[in-house]
Design a protein around this motif. Sequence first.
Motif, PDB file in Angstrom:
ATOM      1  N   LEU A 278      29.602   3.856  24.699  1.00  0.00           N
ATOM      2  CA  LEU A 278      29.129   4.156  23.348  1.00  0.00           C
ATOM      3  C   LEU A 278      29.773   5.421  22.778  1.00  0.00           C
ATOM      4  N   ASP A 279      30.014   6.389  23.624  1.00  0.00           N
ATOM      5  CA  ASP A 279      30.605   7.650  23.121  1.00  0.00           C
ATOM      6  C   ASP A 279      31.986   7.395  22.504  1.00  0.00           C
ATOM      7  N   VAL A 280      32.779   6.562  23.163  1.00  0.00           N
ATOM      8  CA  VAL A 280      34.121   6.261  22.660  1.00  0.00           C
ATOM      9  C   VAL A 280      34.026   5.547  21.307  1.00  0.00           C
ATOM     10  N   TYR A 281      33.145   4.533  21.260  1.00  0.00           N
ATOM     11  CA  TYR A 281      33.079   3.713  20.050  1.00  0.00           C
ATOM     12  C   TYR A 281      32.466   4.465  18.875  1.00  0.00           C
TER      13      TYR A 281
ATOM     14  N   LEU B 144      26.273  13.250  21.034  1.00  0.00           N
ATOM     15  CA  LEU B 144      27.363  12.782  21.900  1.00  0.00           C
ATOM     16  C   LEU B 144      27.119  13.170  23.361  1.00  0.00           C
TER      17      LEU B 144
ATOM     18  N   ILE C 273      24.525  10.883  24.757  1.00  0.00           N
ATOM     19  CA  ILE C 273      25.096   9.559  25.058  1.00  0.00           C
ATOM     20  C   ILE C 273      25.872   9.623  26.375  1.00  0.00           C
TER      21      ILE C 273
END
Lengths: 244, 482, 216
Positions: free
Chosen positions: B70-73, C9, C12
């Motif tokens: 999720l962090d990448v997207y 972030l 996450i």
Amino acid sequence: MTIALFITCFNDTLFPNTGKAVVTILERLGHQVAFPEEQTCCGQMHFNTGYQSEALPLIKRFVRVFSEYECIVSPSASCVGMVRDMYQYAAEVAKDKGLAAEVKALAPRVYELSELLVNKLGLVDVGAYYPHRVTYHPTCHSIRGIRVGDAPEQLLRAVRGIDYVPLPAAEECCGFGGTFAIKNADTSMAMLSDKMRNITGTRAEVCVAADNSCLMHIGGALHRQRTGVKIAHLAEVLASGEQA
Amino acid sequence: MKPDSVIIELSPEFSVGAKQALQNTQLRRNMGKATQTIRAKRATVVGELPNWESLRDAGERIKAETMAHLDVYIERLEKNIQAAGGTVHWASTAAQANEIVTKLIQATKSKHIIKVKSLTTDEIRLNEALEAAGITPIETDLAELIIQLAHEKSSHILVPAIHKNRSEIRELFQKAMHLPDLTDEPKELAAAARTFLREKFMTVKVATSGANFAIAETGSVCVVESEGNGRMCLTLPDVLITVMGIEKILPRWEDLGVFMQLLPRSSTGERMNPYTSIWTGVHPGDGPQEFHIVLLDNGRTQVLGDSVGRQTLHCIRCSACINICPVYERTGGHAYGSVYPGPIGAILTPQLVGTEHAASLPYASSLCGACYDVCPVKINIPEVLVHLRGRVVREKHSHVSGWLDPESIGMSGLGQVFGNRMAYEGAQTMGKLAQWLFVHDGYIENGPGPLGAWTAMRDLQAIPDQTFRQWWRERNEHDDHA
Amino acid sequence: MTTTRNQVLADIRAATARGERPGHQTHSFATDLQAEAALSPSALVHMFAERVSEYKAWVGYSTSAGLSEAIGERLALYGTRYVVPADFPADLVQQLPCVRDEQLSHADIASADGVVSLSALGIAQTGSIVLDAGVGQGRRVLTLLPDYHLCVVYAASIVLTVPEAFERLRASIQERRAPLTFISGPSATSDIELNRVEGVHGPRRLEVIIVDAPGR
């Protein structure tokens, strides 16, 4: 073949006739029945109510008692579902890799009665005679849990003398749900009353299912309302013979 | 996190709200009719697609992969929205999100906003925050409008006014829109709403929306709707503010093609919903020239961190589980005390607000599994329910008093009994002896203690004289002697 | 703002680091799906037409040469003043009572008797039309405010499935950053007792002319 009977605590105590019926059917088909007397409870009630640490010793006990058997049968779809679907998860929660491995080896050898007869033994006609008007309630754990499909209906349709009437809205939950029936008694009854209406609408004499837990719930209301409709476990129908 | 969001009415127990709802016969009729209708429609259009099961698999896998990275997207989405002229805001909590939206509206000097139906803004209670700041939110979805005019709470995520029938709606519109001659014909009711809202669409300069999906690869945002109120809000105003939970992201453009097959069929039981809008930042000369998106956490990262609970975030809010649920069908949505009712609510609400604030919700299910079968992204709702029940009991047992409630004592006692064969067989005998006082003709009609909840409405079969194992032993003894 | 961003972030990352992290995908699972068996061009158009009309939208046919006349016939039924996108093909509108959208106000558009537009593609399986702001489609508000939308769909632009549509629309998004609108029948609501009622805020009447259908 030797088949170990996992009777379940519920049937052992409240519905012994179901266990006797399973023994009758399997012996009639030429199999040997073993009953490991150390068995107690699979832990489903504890586990599904959230008492996971109380369930764990029972799970380990079940695995210990039954792991020596090649083929295990139970007249309870929901207890079979517990062993096949939830034991793995329980072992993971407990971070017990040894238990997980034992469960993985054992679980596929545990069958619900109709699965054993139809899928494993390849039988539909087990030589039963039951001259009654019957409807069948497919319990949630049998159709959506362990997915026995239409094996029970196939067995029922092959019974001689039976007048089998399909149940409308059959796949809807009867409202039992273990401790749900007590914790949410009002909702449970609202669900049951629709199930009752459908059962009595078939004008069946007997309502059959593959789980006595749901049947006890349904039968309790059928009795309270003096409907005259009886309940019977699938095994009891299949065990009936001409002489009976 | 405190339950000041998500939970709309903190009822002490699901069973209390359910009991109330069950006594409302009008509600039960409305709910029964509505759920039966929608179930049949869904089954028909799902049956039309031969690859439905592979679509579900694809939906599940896309979501699982999205959550794992999720962090990448989410950073990719941010970058692409910014590149397309949109502004990206971040909010950890409901309060932060509300503050961001309020300030953005205040900057426009507008005193009104038009809203596209959005569960996420319901979850954060945006309307209340805006009203406190002197801004009037106008709900433009028909059902949301009905609820807003009735000063009621939503009882369904897709059709918030599902508990109201046509005559109830007519009465509401007659009063609010000053239309004494309005009939209860749905077509006429819809036309009344059209006229009432058209003036708002043409004059209000700021809109808020939620989002069904956002595509990381392209920076596009997608809203799926039926009535055209969404299109109105997304194109007519000068400023558009979208509030979106961080779990709504899809990695790639073609992923949306999967979900646009899964969602309409699962949701309204249609091959496709009437309108879907997809926009990418700001489109010069077309639609709002100022676009903001607020990416909201509000408890979602906590859910993400739980390996079993995480699948809850795969939910695309289609409401198939709600429509199929036999519990929801009887109780309606209000008993769940949350913006998110039904099976998905029973697992999402306790995870967002903490099981300690919604301990009865994981038990608001008979674990019948119908929800799992219809879920377009295969969320194993019964598994998560059982998982959360485990959490509820562990939390209860973290206090000494939690061990002392009757259920804990009973469960722990039974655990001991089942753990030992002699104790188990002894208990069987005890049970038989103890029940004699209550048994008539093989049934208990008025049981003591917790059995009372059972026998209030149904009889309880008594324990027979001989257990199975006694019979087995007796039989073998005979055989041995023979 | 930056701190909240970093906080979310970080939350996450902390949450995803705990679980198992399946391999990062380089392709979409969407492409693993088995493709539908192809239909003949005429069966494809037939399915599209049938499913559009199931949404209670009128469907008619025309050739390219007869299109202007076919549009004119429909427009004569409902009014005298229609709007079309600024770049609507000139040869189609010369004889028709249409005003081009050259900076029309919202009120102007709303008061028109209807709108005529072209489309990007049609989806047979769902009976959907997609607008991607390409030639003859105009800005989104144009096809939204009037109560009547006459939409021209070229038979060659009809695809069978939703994924095929997404494949074709990729270019509209990536090359032109176009806004997209999927239209499946006239606007509708099921908010009253879950009964579908056609016609709420968008055009209450949708009509589709399929151009150059094979075998017609």
